[in-house]
Design a protein around this motif. Structure first.
Motif, PDB file in Angstrom:
ATOM      1  N   SER A  61       7.256  44.127 -26.722  1.00 13.94           N
ATOM      2  CA  SER A  61       7.391  45.401 -26.332  1.00 13.94           C
ATOM      3  C   SER A  61       6.518  45.297 -25.747  1.00 13.94           C
ATOM      4  CB  SER A  61       5.645  46.164 -27.536  1.00 13.94           C
ATOM      5  OG  SER A  61       5.115  44.786 -27.421  1.00 13.94           O
ATOM      6  N   LEU A  67       5.398  51.601 -26.058  1.00 19.06           N
ATOM      7  CA  LEU A  67       5.194  50.932 -27.337  1.00 19.06           C
ATOM      8  C   LEU A  67       4.021  49.988 -26.363  1.00 19.06           C
ATOM      9  CD1 LEU A  67       8.356  49.251 -28.143  1.00 19.06           C
ATOM     10  CD2 LEU A  67       7.429  51.345 -29.046  1.00 19.06           C
ATOM     11  N   ARG A 102      10.268  54.062 -33.021  1.00 12.02           N
ATOM     12  CA  ARG A 102       9.321  54.675 -32.112  1.00 12.02           C
ATOM     13  C   ARG A 102      10.065  55.602 -31.299  1.00 12.02           C
ATOM     14  NH1 ARG A 102       6.198  55.331 -35.343  1.00 12.02           N
ATOM     15  NH2 ARG A 102       4.331  54.395 -35.596  1.00 12.02           N
ATOM     16  N   ALA A 104      10.863  54.499 -26.866  1.00 10.57           N
ATOM     17  CA  ALA A 104      10.503  54.343 -25.680  1.00 10.57           C
ATOM     18  C   ALA A 104      12.149  54.561 -25.084  1.00 10.57           C
ATOM     19  CB  ALA A 104       9.999  52.936 -26.291  1.00 10.57           C
TER      20      ALA A 104
END
Length: 113
Positions: A61, A67, A102, A104
């Protein structure tokens, strides 16, 4: 009091406080301990995604803006839209793999694991 309000407003408006731009949807199918990722989970998740025709990779990540750092991931993306990411999640679910999306952005110059 007026001065405090102005300082607070200036802090909120400053570029350092701005949200990162150019974030795109990524799907995350496994979030594991980076020091000892569970190999059985990796094999199970990646195997199911591969059988479903979903291209995926293992990565840290740390390589992504947006993230939380310190997680080892099975990840796909970036996707063209939230709808495309949701469609992939539905395909993965039909293959027995749960995930989540998510927003990102991959950090330039960070090598994949």
């Amino acid at each position: 009091m007026r001065r405090l309000v102005l300082i607070a407003f200036a802090a909120l408006a400053s570029p350092a406080q701005a949200q990162p731009q150019n974030l795109r949807p990524y799907n995350i199918y496994a979030s594991l301990d980076p020091d000892r990722p569970d190999q059985a989970t990796l094999r199970r998740v990646q195997g199911a995604l591969n059988r479903c025709g979903i291209r995926n990779e293992q990565d840290s990540s740390v390589a992504y803006v947006g993230l939380r750092p310190g997680i080892y991931l099975v990840i796909t993306g970036p996707h063209a839209s939230a709808q495309a990411a949701a469609a992939e999640l539905a395909r993965a679910r039909s293959c027995g793999v749960e995930g989540y999306t998510r927003d990102a952005r991959r950090r330039p110059g960070v090598m994949e694991d």
